[in-house]
Design an enzyme around this catalytic site. Sequence first.
Site, short mmCIF file in Angstrom:
data_model
loop_
_atom_site.label_atom_id
_atom_site.label_comp_id
_atom_site.label_asym_id
_atom_site.label_seq_id
_atom_site.Cartn_x
_atom_site.Cartn_y
_atom_site.Cartn_z
N LEU A 272 0.81 -1.21 0.00
CA LEU A 272 0.00 0.00 0.00
C LEU A 272 0.84 1.26 0.00
O LEU A 272 0.34 2.36 -0.10
CB LEU A 272 -0.91 0.00 1.23
CG LEU A 272 -2.13 -0.91 1.08
CD1 LEU A 272 -2.86 -1.02 2.40
CD2 LEU A 272 -3.06 -0.39 0.00
N ARG A 273 2.16 1.08 0.14
CA ARG A 273 3.02 2.24 0.18
C ARG A 273 2.89 3.07 -1.09
O ARG A 273 2.92 4.29 -1.06
CB ARG A 273 4.47 1.81 0.37
CG ARG A 273 5.30 2.82 1.11
CD ARG A 273 6.75 2.47 1.00
NE ARG A 273 7.04 1.20 1.64
CZ ARG A 273 7.51 1.08 2.86
NH1 ARG A 273 7.72 2.16 3.57
NH2 ARG A 273 7.76 -0.09 3.38
#
Lengths: 334, 557
Positions: A272-273
Amino acid sequence: MKAPFPFSAIVGQDDMKLSLILTAIDPSIGGVLVFGDRGTGKSTAVRALAALLPPILRVEGCPVNAERPEDVPDWAVLETKTVSEAPTPVVDLPLGVTEDRVTGALDIEAALTRGEKAFQPGLLAKANRGYLYIDEVNLLEDHIVDLLLDVAQSGENVVEREGLSIRHAARFVLVGSGNPEEGELRPQLLDRFGLSVEVGSPPDIESRVEVLKRRDAYDRDHAAFMLRWQAEDAAIRERILTGRKALKKLDTPDETLTDVATLCVALGADGLRGELTLLKAARAYAAWRDDTALTRKHVRDVAAMALRHRLRRDPLDEAGSGTRVERVVEEVFA
Amino acid sequence: MPDFASPLFHAALALDLVAIDPGLGGLVLRARSGFVRDAVVGRLSRLPLPLTRLHPQVSDEALYGGLDLAATLAAGTIVQEQGLLTTPSTLLLSMAERCPPGLAARLAGCMDREAGHMLIALDEGAEPDEACSPTLADRVAFRVDLEGATLAETRAPLDAPDLAEARARLAQTMVTLDLHRQTAELAVAFGVDGLRAPMFAIRAARAHAALRDAPLAAADVEVACAMVLAHRATRIPERDEDTETESPEPPPPDDGDGAEETPDQDSLEIPQELLLEAVSALLPPDLLDQLQARALRGARGSGAGAVQKGNRRGRPLPSRPGRPGNGARVDLVGTLRTAAPWQRMRAETAAVRDGLHIRASDIRLKRYEDRSDRVLIFAVDASGSAALARLAEAKGAIELLLGEAYARRDYVSLIAFRGTASEVLLPPTRSLVQTKRRLAELPGGGGTPLAAGLQTAMAEAEAARRRGMSPTICVLTDGRANIALDGSADRKQAAADAEKIARIARASRIEGLVLDCGNRPERSLATLADVMGARYLALPRANAERLSAAVSAALGD
């Protein structure tokens, strides 16, 4: 020492300049990776950044640049607790640096001569609340890389060695530059950089001539040249400050969130970075442009720099990932 | 156009220009040590700054200054030592070809800060791939190769113009030409991509004009471009008028000064051809070889190769006496243990002072054992007998191995042999994209010069070992050697040659692996592997995955 080449006087290299400005507006974006050939102005831009950034407030003499007197770590012995303005730290991490220099270590001097157990802060302490610049980042030794990854993630430097037990805040924007021909970067480290840009020499003769002219003027008539660009640097600084304020008030509509998520899914970016960075970068970009709402255009413009280094990559794939991002952006936002 | 045929003259002129404008950074001097080089080094006294000698293993303490340990311990108060980089000076780096990347980066940083340092790098490399780090070479304007200079030339007097006056004239030099455009265009023509080079050319032209005490003229630009751009060239520009020879012949040395011949050009554009000619005259004759040799050097350590002892990481070993610095870490407990028995004696003899009495000789350093980087040298048979399908399979296998090498952070090098000779397609690198590209381009056909392939692989392995890496040679072939080392098609001689090289490989204890990917196992290859002390793996009808699994198993991980 001569004042560094002014940021605003750098010809072209818009991606690189924009990415550095975005991290100045929102440091939580998490750093910039600049890859390109020698002599393309990578280090010039980073060194110029130091002069451009707005000053920070910090306790005088504090080794970790604490903002308030209560944040000063207890191992630091300070004479005063006055808070004053200081330039944003931009710290160079030289290649071949030792672990001791990076994390800090037992102050051998104090230990041997005075018999005191004192902590000598390292580069991570110095870079707190500022920038940590690594030139030739792809040649950095692996154990230093591991150390940086750990600190960059936790925002805290923990030293447990030689009878010391010290921890202090170490939040910094990691700026790395390198020449891709000399080696690649581990994916773990790649992922830690928020933005990634590729720079090259200007393709057309006109801008090359302009670069040479400006550099020549900088060398030959330094004072006049600095005066000439001072105002433009100041204008950028103002815009960064305005951008920081605007960022707080900026709305993020739900459809933009959907856009960001769709894009990352379509690209198969790991974790999700990528989404978070893309969103932050788009918001910072909107704030920089002084727009009131986040739109698809902002996402589109920063997508390549926020995502190109996060694609699940076959190490043998030679197609530029920047073009891959752009292609997918076109498809998704068509 | 001055006579650049004399390397000594070239070097002397470069030094004069650097002395006039220290912003030119300095000079890379490629020469083995000897009278000729000494003659040039002798002229360094003409530079405006004091000389500081550096060697490639210089420590951080020496560079940046720090605690003078011996003096501090003796005095009981802190004694600081000045670093070599603290004050501006002319840095004379000897054995620049051995300069580790860390030092190169530090010196480069020092030059970038423009604190006034100059760098004279003495590059003593013997092989084309042993050269001064490109990081440093890029930051100095000039490079002079003293090869071919004779002792007699060192006796010929070189004129010694007054540099102080020239320096004073530098600021007033008149410029009427469009200097910036000329140099920018020329740099592009020679494939010099970075912008440092044209920048240096501009400065050099000005300095040359100041040296001549004349307004800047075409001749200055010619000389400057020739000196700055020629050694950076990555391609030879095509000329429209005539393409007489492939390698540009040096033009006949002009008798007079160029400016005298073309006095009316001062305010005009210099014809591009004139500049092209000037730079081409100085192009190194082995330009193409050099382009290939611009080998990739990276950081070392923590690989899967042979064990080497270091002082920073790995498994701890007993500590040793020594001086801290250069990255070594003090073993505090060891140091105290050494000092402990002497405390009473020292306290009695030393001046009245509390605390421990520790002398420099008590210092113990931590040591660790680590593994050096491994480099996998693939010698691939691309001969006609390794028919197209097999070659494709070999390529596939190598690609799989490359993927694994990437995961282990190994270096990879690629050698192909076919026809009558072998060639290094790729010097050791971690860049897999490049390896893959070269592999894809690999053509097939011709005889099987196995001996030549082995020889090249050996040379590569030795070079890698000199750089502190652990080489492993991996030979992929399918048949008997049928081309001898001298290129003749003599099966018997070819086999004998291959065996000879294999014996040398064994003597130099280079790890090896022979992969037989023919249709039927080839007995002679098994014998060869035996002579080489290498493992032999017969992989009839090998597919890429089996090959890769076999190599991984043989390499023991």
